[in-house]
Write a protein that holds these residues in place. Structure first.
Motif, short mmCIF file in Angstrom:
data_model
loop_
_atom_site.label_atom_id
_atom_site.label_comp_id
_atom_site.label_asym_id
_atom_site.label_seq_id
_atom_site.Cartn_x
_atom_site.Cartn_y
_atom_site.Cartn_z
N PHE A 1 44.47 -29.53 -40.89
CA PHE A 1 44.83 -28.25 -40.28
C PHE A 1 45.68 -28.52 -39.04
CE2 PHE A 1 44.04 -24.52 -37.62
CZ PHE A 1 44.18 -23.50 -38.56
N GLU A 2 46.83 -27.88 -38.96
CA GLU A 2 47.70 -28.04 -37.79
C GLU A 2 47.50 -26.87 -36.84
OE1 GLU A 2 52.40 -28.23 -36.63
OE2 GLU A 2 51.81 -28.81 -38.64
N VAL A 3 47.01 -27.16 -35.66
CA VAL A 3 46.77 -26.13 -34.65
C VAL A 3 48.09 -25.74 -33.99
CG1 VAL A 3 45.71 -25.65 -32.41
CG2 VAL A 3 44.44 -26.88 -34.14
N ILE A 4 48.27 -24.45 -33.85
CA ILE A 4 49.43 -23.95 -33.10
C ILE A 4 48.98 -23.66 -31.67
CG2 ILE A 4 51.09 -22.06 -32.92
CD1 ILE A 4 50.90 -21.89 -36.02
N THR A 5 47.87 -23.00 -31.54
CA THR A 5 47.28 -22.71 -30.24
C THR A 5 45.81 -22.40 -30.44
OG1 THR A 5 47.50 -21.41 -28.21
CG2 THR A 5 47.82 -20.24 -30.30
N HIS A 6 45.05 -22.45 -29.38
CA HIS A 6 43.65 -22.05 -29.47
C HIS A 6 43.14 -21.61 -28.12
CE1 HIS A 6 42.58 -25.99 -27.76
NE2 HIS A 6 41.41 -25.45 -27.49
N THR A 7 42.05 -20.87 -28.17
CA THR A 7 41.37 -20.41 -26.97
C THR A 7 39.89 -20.62 -27.17
OG1 THR A 7 43.04 -18.70 -26.65
CG2 THR A 7 40.97 -18.42 -25.48
N MET A 8 39.24 -21.19 -26.18
CA MET A 8 37.79 -21.30 -26.24
C MET A 8 37.22 -20.54 -25.05
SD MET A 8 35.18 -24.48 -26.65
CE MET A 8 35.21 -25.15 -25.01
N ILE A 9 36.34 -19.61 -25.36
CA ILE A 9 35.68 -18.82 -24.33
C ILE A 9 34.18 -18.90 -24.58
CG2 ILE A 9 35.41 -16.55 -23.29
CD1 ILE A 9 38.21 -15.86 -24.35
N LEU A 10 33.45 -19.30 -23.57
CA LEU A 10 32.00 -19.35 -23.66
C LEU A 10 31.44 -18.23 -22.78
CD1 LEU A 10 31.58 -23.21 -23.27
CD2 LEU A 10 31.58 -21.90 -25.39
N TYR A 11 30.63 -17.36 -23.37
CA TYR A 11 30.04 -16.25 -22.64
C TYR A 11 28.60 -16.59 -22.29
CZ TYR A 11 34.02 -13.54 -24.32
OH TYR A 11 35.29 -13.08 -24.58
N GLY A 12 28.19 -16.22 -21.10
CA GLY A 12 26.82 -16.49 -20.66
C GLY A 12 26.57 -15.83 -19.32
N ILE A 13 25.64 -16.40 -18.57
CA ILE A 13 25.29 -15.89 -17.25
C ILE A 13 25.55 -16.99 -16.23
CG2 ILE A 13 23.48 -14.82 -15.83
CD1 ILE A 13 24.14 -13.23 -18.39
N CYS A 14 26.33 -16.67 -15.20
CA CYS A 14 26.67 -17.69 -14.19
C CYS A 14 25.47 -18.00 -13.31
CB CYS A 14 27.85 -17.23 -13.34
SG CYS A 14 27.47 -15.91 -12.17
N GLY A 15 25.54 -19.11 -12.61
CA GLY A 15 24.46 -19.54 -11.75
C GLY A 15 24.11 -18.53 -10.66
N ASP A 16 25.12 -17.86 -10.08
CA ASP A 16 24.86 -16.87 -9.05
C ASP A 16 24.02 -15.71 -9.60
OD1 ASP A 16 26.33 -18.34 -7.22
OD2 ASP A 16 28.16 -17.17 -7.52
N CYS A 17 24.37 -15.23 -10.78
CA CYS A 17 23.61 -14.12 -11.39
C CYS A 17 22.21 -14.56 -11.80
CB CYS A 17 24.38 -13.55 -12.59
SG CYS A 17 25.86 -12.62 -12.11
N LEU A 18 22.09 -15.80 -12.27
CA LEU A 18 20.76 -16.32 -12.61
C LEU A 18 19.87 -16.36 -11.37
CD1 LEU A 18 21.63 -19.25 -15.07
CD2 LEU A 18 20.44 -17.12 -15.63
N LEU A 19 20.42 -16.77 -10.24
CA LEU A 19 19.64 -16.83 -8.99
C LEU A 19 19.21 -15.44 -8.54
CD1 LEU A 19 21.52 -19.55 -6.92
CD2 LEU A 19 19.23 -19.71 -7.92
N LYS A 20 20.08 -14.45 -8.72
CA LYS A 20 19.75 -13.08 -8.31
C LYS A 20 18.60 -12.51 -9.12
CE LYS A 20 24.43 -11.91 -6.91
NZ LYS A 20 25.63 -11.16 -7.26
N ASN A 21 18.45 -12.97 -10.36
CA ASN A 21 17.41 -12.43 -11.24
C ASN A 21 16.08 -13.18 -11.12
OD1 ASN A 21 19.01 -10.39 -12.28
ND2 ASN A 21 19.87 -11.71 -13.84
N ARG A 22 16.02 -14.15 -10.25
CA ARG A 22 14.75 -14.91 -10.08
C ARG A 22 13.93 -14.34 -8.99
NH1 ARG A 22 16.89 -20.97 -11.29
NH2 ARG A 22 17.17 -20.58 -13.46
#
Length: 147
Positions: free
Chosen positions: A126-147
């Motif tokens: 497979f020949e890649v022309i372009t790609h995008t990788m996006i990982l969705y989650g919760i950042c460390g700042d938001c995790l700290l706020k919820n503790r």
């Protein structure tokens, strides 16, 4: 400013080759995208345009340039909860981490991930022309706020 001037000279020459007329409006939109430290929606570009230049600009005008940039692969687009966000494709390839709570976007590059993707494409013929990788989650700042 010098870097933008060089960038604009190159991109305006490129646009001319595709009979895409240059204008001060397009230069201002590109300046906003060039200087932005984050990915911008068309509405954010419109608001920045009004704030910086004291002029109103229509969304169709903004989208016309964004669509051209996208067709020529001069910008990266990602979806933020149904809203397209844009950034000029000026840097070396990078991927994104996006916080689902606050919307923070963290750019990163990982050579191991890139090599693995190349290997997978090679294995799958497979020949890649372009790609995008996006990982969705919760950042460390938001995790700290919820503790």
């Amino acid at each position: 400013m010098e870097n933008f001037d060089r960038f604009y000279k190159r991109i305006s020459s490129f646009m001319s080759e595709f009979n895409h007329k240059n204008s001060s409006i397009k230069e201002k939109i590109l300046s906003i995208l060039y200087r932005s430290q984050k990915h911008l929606s068309a509405h954010e570009i419109q608001a920045d345009f009004t704030k910086i230049y004291g002029q109103n600009i229509s969304l169709p005008t903004i989208y016309a340039l964004l669509n051209f940039l996208d067709e020529c692969r001069l910008c990266d687009i990602y979806d933020d909860d149904g809203i397209k966000k844009y950034e000029l494709n000026l840097k070396s390839h990078h991927d994104h981490l996006i916080c689902e709570k606050c919307g923070k976007v963290v750019e990163f590059h990982d050579d191991d991930i890139e090599r693995r993707q190349d290997k997978i494409c090679e294995e799958k013929n497979f020949e890649v022309i372009t790609h995008t990788m996006i990982l969705y989650g919760i950042c460390g700042d938001c995790l700290l706020k919820n503790r």
